[in-house]
Design an enzyme around this catalytic site. Structure first.
Site, mmCIF file in Angstrom:
data_model
loop_
_atom_site.group_PDB
_atom_site.id
_atom_site.type_symbol
_atom_site.label_atom_id
_atom_site.label_comp_id
_atom_site.label_asym_id
_atom_site.label_seq_id
_atom_site.Cartn_x
_atom_site.Cartn_y
_atom_site.Cartn_z
ATOM 1 N N ASP A 19 0.810 -1.223 0.000
ATOM 2 C CA ASP A 19 0.000 0.000 0.000
ATOM 3 C C ASP A 19 0.843 1.272 0.000
ATOM 4 O O ASP A 19 0.448 2.294 0.552
ATOM 5 C CB ASP A 19 -0.975 0.015 1.199
ATOM 6 C CG ASP A 19 -1.849 -1.219 1.225
ATOM 7 O OD1 ASP A 19 -2.201 -1.709 0.138
ATOM 8 O OD2 ASP A 19 -2.170 -1.699 2.331
ATOM 9 N N LYS A 32 1.868 2.006 -5.092
ATOM 10 C CA LYS A 32 2.436 1.443 -6.322
ATOM 11 C C LYS A 32 1.513 1.653 -7.518
ATOM 12 O O LYS A 32 1.961 1.994 -8.612
ATOM 13 C CB LYS A 32 2.662 -0.080 -6.152
ATOM 14 C CG LYS A 32 3.650 -0.420 -5.053
ATOM 15 C CD LYS A 32 3.731 -1.924 -4.818
ATOM 16 C CE LYS A 32 2.478 -2.540 -4.266
ATOM 17 N NZ LYS A 32 2.101 -2.132 -2.904
ATOM 18 N N GLY A 59 -4.487 -4.482 -3.714
ATOM 19 C CA GLY A 59 -5.497 -3.480 -4.029
ATOM 20 C C GLY A 59 -4.752 -2.234 -4.455
ATOM 21 O O GLY A 59 -4.102 -1.594 -3.626
ATOM 22 N N HIS A 60 -4.767 -1.932 -5.727
ATOM 23 C CA HIS A 60 -4.001 -0.799 -6.251
ATOM 24 C C HIS A 60 -4.961 0.293 -6.708
ATOM 25 O O HIS A 60 -5.816 0.053 -7.565
ATOM 26 C CB HIS A 60 -3.088 -1.260 -7.393
ATOM 27 C CG HIS A 60 -2.036 -2.236 -6.953
ATOM 28 N ND1 HIS A 60 -1.115 -2.790 -7.794
ATOM 29 C CD2 HIS A 60 -1.752 -2.737 -5.711
ATOM 30 C CE1 HIS A 60 -0.319 -3.600 -7.111
ATOM 31 N NE2 HIS A 60 -0.691 -3.584 -5.849
ATOM 32 N N GLN A 73 2.037 -6.157 -3.069
ATOM 33 C CA GLN A 73 2.495 -6.253 -1.673
ATOM 34 C C GLN A 73 3.750 -5.375 -1.476
ATOM 35 O O GLN A 73 3.981 -4.465 -2.248
ATOM 36 C CB GLN A 73 2.762 -7.716 -1.261
ATOM 37 C CG GLN A 73 1.497 -8.553 -1.115
ATOM 38 C CD GLN A 73 0.924 -9.061 -2.424
ATOM 39 O OE1 GLN A 73 1.599 -9.715 -3.179
ATOM 40 N NE2 GLN A 73 -0.333 -8.775 -2.683
HETATM 41 P P1 GDP Z 1 -0.759 0.198 -3.542
HETATM 42 O O1 GDP Z 1 -1.335 -1.073 -3.033
HETATM 43 O O2 GDP Z 1 0.708 0.288 -3.281
HETATM 44 O O3 GDP Z 1 -1.089 0.463 -4.983
HETATM 45 O O4 GDP Z 1 -1.433 1.363 -2.691
HETATM 46 P P2 GDP Z 1 -2.999 1.507 -2.320
HETATM 47 O O5 GDP Z 1 -3.736 1.940 -3.515
HETATM 48 O O6 GDP Z 1 -3.458 0.298 -1.594
HETATM 49 O O7 GDP Z 1 -2.931 2.643 -1.220
HETATM 50 C C1 GDP Z 1 -2.397 3.901 -1.492
HETATM 51 C C2 GDP Z 1 -3.474 4.947 -1.220
HETATM 52 O O8 GDP Z 1 -2.882 6.235 -1.191
HETATM 53 C C3 GDP Z 1 -4.550 5.027 -2.294
HETATM 54 O O9 GDP Z 1 -5.741 5.415 -1.691
HETATM 55 C C4 GDP Z 1 -4.026 6.119 -3.232
HETATM 56 O O10 GDP Z 1 -5.065 6.775 -3.939
HETATM 57 C C5 GDP Z 1 -3.403 7.048 -2.237
HETATM 58 N N1 GDP Z 1 -2.242 7.821 -2.730
HETATM 59 C C6 GDP Z 1 -1.253 7.428 -3.563
HETATM 60 N N2 GDP Z 1 -0.302 8.388 -3.664
HETATM 61 C C7 GDP Z 1 -0.714 9.404 -2.862
HETATM 62 C C8 GDP Z 1 -0.145 10.662 -2.506
HETATM 63 O O11 GDP Z 1 0.930 11.040 -2.921
HETATM 64 N N3 GDP Z 1 -0.865 11.431 -1.623
HETATM 65 C C9 GDP Z 1 -2.057 11.032 -1.107
HETATM 66 N N4 GDP Z 1 -2.678 11.862 -0.262
HETATM 67 N N5 GDP Z 1 -2.615 9.853 -1.429
HETATM 68 C C10 GDP Z 1 -1.939 9.050 -2.276
HETATM 69 P P1 IMO Z 2 -0.830 -4.284 -2.174
HETATM 70 O O1 IMO Z 2 -0.373 -4.852 -3.496
HETATM 71 C C1 IMO Z 2 -0.971 -4.667 2.176
HETATM 72 C C2 IMO Z 2 -0.991 -8.719 3.826
HETATM 73 C C3 IMO Z 2 -2.263 -9.136 4.545
HETATM 74 C C4 IMO Z 2 -1.680 -10.056 5.592
HETATM 75 C C5 IMO Z 2 -0.570 -10.768 4.823
HETATM 76 C C6 IMO Z 2 -0.947 -12.128 4.267
HETATM 77 O O2 IMO Z 2 -2.142 -3.596 -2.225
HETATM 78 O O3 IMO Z 2 0.255 -3.490 -1.535
HETATM 79 P P2 IMO Z 2 -2.439 -12.885 2.199
HETATM 80 O O4 IMO Z 2 -3.893 -12.677 1.926
HETATM 81 O O5 IMO Z 2 -1.522 -12.356 1.154
HETATM 82 O O6 IMO Z 2 -2.111 -14.316 2.545
HETATM 83 O O7 IMO Z 2 -2.178 -12.041 3.555
HETATM 84 O O8 IMO Z 2 -0.213 -9.901 3.766
HETATM 85 N N1 IMO Z 2 -1.175 -8.231 2.437
HETATM 86 C C7 IMO Z 2 -1.130 -6.942 2.088
HETATM 87 N N2 IMO Z 2 -0.987 -5.827 2.851
HETATM 88 N N3 IMO Z 2 -1.039 -4.563 0.827
HETATM 89 C C8 IMO Z 2 -1.150 -5.664 0.064
HETATM 90 O O9 IMO Z 2 -1.099 -5.606 -1.292
HETATM 91 C C9 IMO Z 2 -1.238 -6.929 0.688
HETATM 92 N N4 IMO Z 2 -1.378 -8.190 0.241
HETATM 93 C C10 IMO Z 2 -1.320 -8.981 1.321
HETATM 94 O O10 IMO Z 2 -2.905 -8.034 5.123
HETATM 95 O O11 IMO Z 2 -1.080 -9.315 6.624
HETATM 96 MG MG MG Z 3 -2.877 -1.730 -1.795
#
Ligand code: GDP
Ligand code: IMO
Ligand code: MG
Length: 429
Positions: free
Chosen positions: A13, A16, A40-41, A225
């Site tokens: 999170d 990416k 979840g991206h 991840q």
């Molecule tokens: P990922 O799994 O690495 O793709 O990240 P996620 O999408 O799960 O979580 C990142 C969150 O931060 C999402 O809600 C994005 O919309 C948000 N986000 C990404 N870059 C920025 C930033 O520079 N500033 C803010 N405020 N939010 C951001």
């Molecule tokens: P992105 O790509 C954050 C965490 C779960 C748990 C552990 C194992 O959005 O960054 P699993 O279901 O993979 O067996 O769970 O890994 N986890 C993540 N945490 N971002 C993710 O993906 C994750 N994918 C798995 O919360 O702790």
């Molecule tokens: Mg994510």
């Protein structure tokens, strides 16, 4: 030829998806190489938020080829839902935008039952998985009980593979997890139907990638991840079930190591973790809650609140070394506005002794005490900054401290979730 790997350097999170979406503007092919719909991206374009779990984050660009490579575990039902949701929003209008490896593993209904069942039985000792069946699907891959995407379009093979697996799974489901047995006929019918619906996408993606790379395409590999969730190098056992590090691009997509050019490590300006496990710089207090609120730190997959804490350079340097990070993208810098002083963990202390690396033992990780460097915060809002010089001095200093303490240039700074809320200091392509 030019390739770029984008990996998370913390616990996932990091942002990416946003960075991949931004840089896809310069790529021809985007490839997911590990994980599944535990990811979840989040992409934000034209004011609209789109969350992808399986389909690569390059999907919003009509002329980019997206590949789900062999290293993934694919839930076909989720994939089809994601495809229709994107179509309804006006994206993914052509089937040619997505290829799925026939070697990728399939998440079966029993994998999800087992994932949930195990977590329930573990009680307080649970991992906190996403419950998507990821671990059990990778187990079957390793034990050679797995079903692959290519099997979905070969009815006889699929029947054989389901029949070979189902007795053992039903024994576990019934006797260990006390849940209803699965009917092999129903499973077969459902997965044959998935196969029919996905047929146009399923192919030998390794071959396609070799051709595209030889032909000079710019290829972006999208990590899921984060490095501390890597099954070997993360905070085991509180990890996911795949290798997350850049080295796994090769195994997970069939591209050889000499083809990898740049490795971009995505670093959130502070730390978050969802699920259980050690987290040395965690702020289990009001400040942590305030960061969660400002940064909207709730899981994009499960909606769970993310645990928040200070930036940890011991973790980051571990990731830099493991991935061979050649450039850093700092995200969510805007979230730190108004917090002063800020703290950056530069080392740990374990039983009174200094420690500058991540301990392998989870008990040691839980006991380490972070040593912090305090830096000044800033009051200005950053979301309209479009060049590094637009940032207030203390924000620039924060970024430069990261560069100084890792020895890696920060080539991109993100100041908001939208595509244009980005400062690209040096393009990786
Ligand atoms: P990922 O799994 O690495 O793709 O990240 P996620 O999408 O799960 O979580 C990142 C969150 O931060 C999402 O809600 C994005 O919309 C948000 N986000 C990404 N870059 C920025 C930033 O520079 N500033 C803010 N405020 N939010 C951001
Ligand atoms: P992105 O790509 C954050 C965490 C779960 C748990 C552990 C194992 O959005 O960054 P699993 O279901 O993979 O067996 O769970 O890994 N986890 C993540 N945490 N971002 C993710 O993906 C994750 N994918 C798995 O919360 O702790
Ligand atoms: Mg994510």
């Amino acid at each position: 030829m030019s390739t770029l790997v984008i990996v998370g350097t913390q616990w996932g999170d990091e942002g990416k998806g946003k960075i991949v979406d931004l840089l896809t503007g310069r790529a021809d092919v985007v490839v997911r190489f590990q994980g599944g719909n535990n990811a979840g991206h989040t992409l934000k374009v034209a004011g609209e938020e789109i969350i992808v779990h399986l389909i690569p984050s390059g999907i919003l660009y009509p002329n980019t080829l997206n590949i789900i490579a062999n290293g993934l575990v694919v839930d076909p039902g989720v994939l089809l839902e994601e495809k229709s949701a994107l179509r309804a929003k006006g994206y993914f209008q052509s089937d040619e935008q997505l290829l799925i490896s026939e070697r990728a593993q399939v998440i079966m209904p029993y994998h999800k039952v087992i994932d949930h069942g195990r977590e329930e039985l573990l009680g307080n000792a649970k991992i906190g998985t996403t419950g998507r069946g990821i671990g059990p699907a990778y187990e079957d891959k390793a034990s050679r009980m797995g079903i692959r995407m290519g099997d979905l379009i070969r009815p006889e093979r699929l029947k054989e593979r389901i029949n070979a697996a189902i007795d053992e799974k039903n024994f576990l489901i019934e006797h260990r997890f006390k849940k209803p047995r699965l009917d092999p006929e129903q499973v077969l019918e459902q997965y044959l139907d998935y196969g029919r619906q996905l047929q146009a996408h399923i192919t030998d993606t390794t071959h396609v990638l070799h051709q595209r790379i030889s032909g000079g395409s710019r290829v972006l590999f999208e990590g899921a991840q984060g490095t501390l969730l890597d099954i070997d190098h993360g905070t085991y056992p509180f990890v996911t079930s795949s290798n997350v590090v850049a080295g796994n691009v090769c195994c997970g997509s069939g591209v050889s190591p000499d083809r990898l050019d740049q490795i971009l490590g995505v670093v959130k300006a502070y730390s978050t973790r969802v699920g259980q496990g050690g987290f040395p710089t965690e702020l289990d207090n009001e400040l942590g809650e305030s960061i969660r609120a400002r940064g909207a730190e709730y899981g994009a997959t499960t909606g769970r609140p993310r645990r928040c804490g200070w930036l940890d350079l011991v973790i980051l340097n571990h990731s830099v070394r493991l991935n061979g990070v050649s450039g850093i993208a700092v995200t969510k810098l805007d979230v730190l506005t108004g917090i002063s002083p800020l703290k950056i963990c530069t080392a740990y202390e374990l039983d009174g002794q200094p420690l500058d690396r991540v301990p392998a033992d989870i008990g040691d990780l839980e006991r380490v005490k972070p040593r912090y460097r305090e830096v000044k915060g800033w009051e200005e809002h950053l979301s309209d900054c479009r060049s590094f010089d637009d940032l207030p001095k203390n924000a620039r200093d924060y970024v430069e401290t990261i560069e100084h303490l890792t020895g890696v240039p920060v080539t991109l700074v993100s100041v908001g979730p939208a595509r244009d809320q980005s400062i690209l200091r040096k393009s990786p392509f």
